[in-house]
Design an enzyme around this catalytic site. Structure first.
Site, mmCIF file in Angstrom:
data_model
loop_
_atom_site.group_PDB
_atom_site.id
_atom_site.type_symbol
_atom_site.label_atom_id
_atom_site.label_comp_id
_atom_site.label_asym_id
_atom_site.label_seq_id
_atom_site.Cartn_x
_atom_site.Cartn_y
_atom_site.Cartn_z
ATOM 1 N N HIS A 158 0.838 -1.199 0.000
ATOM 2 C CA HIS A 158 0.000 0.000 0.000
ATOM 3 C C HIS A 158 0.876 1.254 0.000
ATOM 4 C CE1 HIS A 158 -3.113 -2.899 1.467
ATOM 5 N NE2 HIS A 158 -3.826 -2.190 0.613
ATOM 6 N N HIS A 214 1.483 1.312 -5.815
ATOM 7 C CA HIS A 214 0.149 0.697 -5.900
ATOM 8 C C HIS A 214 -0.865 1.716 -6.403
ATOM 9 C CE1 HIS A 214 -3.620 -1.211 -4.820
ATOM 10 N NE2 HIS A 214 -3.878 -0.266 -3.939
ATOM 11 N N HIS A 251 -6.927 7.012 -2.791
ATOM 12 C CA HIS A 251 -7.772 6.003 -2.143
ATOM 13 C C HIS A 251 -7.089 5.294 -0.979
ATOM 14 C CE1 HIS A 251 -5.632 2.976 -4.598
ATOM 15 N NE2 HIS A 251 -6.082 2.099 -3.730
ATOM 16 N N ASP A 252 -5.749 5.327 -0.920
ATOM 17 C CA ASP A 252 -5.027 4.718 0.210
ATOM 18 C C ASP A 252 -4.131 5.740 0.908
ATOM 19 O OD1 ASP A 252 -5.950 2.086 0.345
ATOM 20 O OD2 ASP A 252 -4.616 1.420 -1.266
ATOM 21 N N ASP A 307 -8.552 -1.628 -7.608
ATOM 22 C CA ASP A 307 -7.834 -1.751 -6.340
ATOM 23 C C ASP A 307 -7.385 -3.185 -6.086
ATOM 24 O OD1 ASP A 307 -6.754 -0.807 -3.934
ATOM 25 O OD2 ASP A 307 -8.605 -1.237 -2.822
#
Length: 565
Positions: A288, A292, A330-331, A457
């Protein structure tokens, strides 16, 4: 001796003198006060009183104490050994998995101020009161406002740090709500425009140099850049060509430029924003991280351009911008730990978000804090209040959908679309957007964007083998790092997180057959342009199965719902 500020029965501050003892001895002495009858263990009904005593009288950290209480309530017998073990877990957890949630940041700042020299007892009392309110989740109480607090703190000269606290309180009260009205947003936007005109923090020359460097790299490696538009994209080729620090900015700029995103967001702000976002991804995380995110962003781009998503979902420029921004953040600030770990360890974020999509809510909070609070990062600066409202709603929906617990809900929604409109190889997909009303149109688009971001994802198996294999190693290494931490904390080791027993091949086969193939197959029924991704998934599964057949007999692990949690 040392002085500890406690609260007597009447609610007034009083000074309690305690002898200097070791932390463990202090904890044991406190335990004895609630060990009724000196039986060597504490009754369940005494645990909450014991916790209050630690927080109010001994000034233990409230969040950590409440996390300890959560674990103690699960014990059959609460002896001092059990209490001490659980408390040591919380201390170790703080040192190994600290996250900068907004409330945690504020508490840490308050504690720093409290420990400064020459802070009066009156100010210490006010700080303790603030920390207690934040810890108990009472920051919305009407008594917490800057005017009442200023009356308490304003009786003595304020240090720079105390002034900083005073500046933060109005923002906390105004912007901590999850929903903002259009008037709030428009007012904030005007303030940002004014401030950006007054004192830009980064010179235009420096910004143009940053942009020029990106464009120069894009032109120099045009052959690699070309793969951004294909299903053969491999982010590790970009890593070799450009170096770690430039991968995300280059890929993001190229994709945003190609999709005309800069007609929606502020390009000048984006330059600062993307570098801050990149810095927010830890390179210590094997999986993560910024690579990524670059990988997910490219797959979303492929879905829009080659997959047919933009056409069939009737995406406008705002939809495209929101979808791609969601992929980028998103992360954001991911700690390399799963939601399950945060729950099991009683982490502050688990308490803050009530065990609901913990990391996903955290990523959103950190993202919007960056946009609204960090100078020169407000990519929404040139948008209207209504556009910002739509943008936020889109991004929130997309990122919350990346919680793996939503997987089967997403699968059900896709199957419902296919069945309702009798879609076969894309035929009938022109009816998937419900235009009965603006609300139904928005929601039908959101359903598709949620599914596509979720698929991207978990899309490592949809990559060419060289990239997919590398990602499988990285995700397992991150799981194993978590497992090592769980062993140190004496927590149950999560499934697949034990490096001594996990089966990579079996895990990948289970994940592909249970998750990756079904969702990409469903999406390809609606969007035939996704077919190359499905073909990659099938090829990779065949390779894994061949490896399994060629290897010595090993027990294949059942793959539970853990990947990406």
């Amino acid at each position: 001796q040392r002085r500890v500020h406690g609260i007597n029965k009447r609610g007034y501050m009083e000074k309690i003198s305690l002898s200097v003892v070791s932390p463990e001895d202090e904890l044991e002495e406190a335990f004895k006060k609630f060990d009724l009858g000196s039986k060597g263990h504490m009754a369940k009904e005494q645990i909450d009183k014991f916790a209050d005593y630690l927080v109010n009288n001994l000034k233990y950290d409230g969040c950590s104490v409440r996390a300890m209480v959560k674990s103690l309530n699960a014990e059959s017998v609460v002896s001092f050994a059990v209490v001490n073990e659980n408390w040591q877990k919380q201390l170790l957890l703080q040192s190994t998995a600290e996250l900068n949630a907004p409330a945690v940041k504020l508490i840490l700042l308050l504690k720093e101020i409290k420990n400064m020299p020459n802070v009066s007892e009156e100010n210490i009392a006010a700080i303790d009161w603030c920390v207690d309110k934040i810890t108990l989740g009472k920051i919305y109480d009407t008594e917490l406002d800057s005017s009442s607090t200023e009356k308490t703190l304003g009786k003595v000269p304020l240090t720079f740090a105390m002034k900083k606290l005073m500046e933060m309180l109005p923002w906390l009260a105004q912007y901590s709500n999850s929903k903002l009205t259009n008037e709030d947003i428009e007012g904030y936007r005007r303030e940002r425009v004014k401030s950006s005109k007054r004192t830009p923090t980064t010179s235009p020359t420096r910004k143009s140099l940053m942009l020029d460097d990106i464009i120069a790299d894009i032109k120099k490696e045009s052959e690699i850049i070309h793969t951004i538009d294909t299903e053969s994209f491999n982010v590790f080729d970009f890593l070799k060509a450009f170096g770690r620090k430039r991968v995300l900015p280059i890929i993001a700029y190229q994709i945003f430029q190609d999709n005309d995103v800069f007609s929606v967001i502020d390009e000048a702000m984006f330059e600062t924003f993307i570098y801050q976002v990149r810095n927010g991804y830890s390179q210590e995380n094997p999986f993560h991280n910024d690579l990524h995110v670059s990988d997910v962003l490219q797959m979303c781009h492929f879905m829009i351009k080659k997959g047919g998503l933009a056409k069939e979902a009737q995406m406008d420029k705002l939809d495209i911008a929101a979808f791609l921004i969601s992929a980028v953040v998103h992360d954001f600030r991911h700690p390399g730990l799963t939601n399950g770990f945060l729950q099991n360890s009683g982490h502050d974020l688990s308490l803050m978000y009530n065990d609901q999509s913990i990391l996903e809510n955290f990523h959103l909070s950190e993202t919007f804090t960056l946009i609204y609070k960090q100078k020169d990062c407000n990519i929404f600066a040139k948008m209207s209040a209504e556009e910002i409202k739509i943008m936020r709603k889109r991004i929130i929906g997309c990122i919350l959908s990346t919680d793996m617990t939503k997987h089967f809900e997403i699968m059900s929604s896709l199957q419902n679309l296919i069945s309702t409109h009798q879609i076969v190889k894309g035929a009938g997909a022109d009816k998937i957007i419900n235009k009965t009303s603006p609300v139904t149109e928005f929601q039908s688009k959101q359903t598709l964007l949620n599914a596509c971001l979720h698929a991207a994802d978990i899309g490592n198996p949809a990559r060419i083998w060289a990239a997919s294999q590398e990602w499988s190693k990285r995700v397992m290494e991150e799981f194993w790092k978590q497992g090592d931490t769980e062993k140190k904390l004496k927590l149950p080791v999560s499934y697949l997180c034990d490096r001594t027993s996990a089966n990579i091949v079996g895990a990948q086969i289970g994940f592909i057959s249970g998750f990756s193939f079904p969702i990409f197959d469903k999406l390809a029924q609606i969007f035939p342009g996704f077919t190359p991704l499905v073909e990659n998934v099938m090829k990779n599964e065949q390779i894994w199965r061949k490896q399994q057949a060629d290897s010595s007999p090993k027990k294949t692990s059942q793959f539970y719902l853990i990947y990406g949690l």
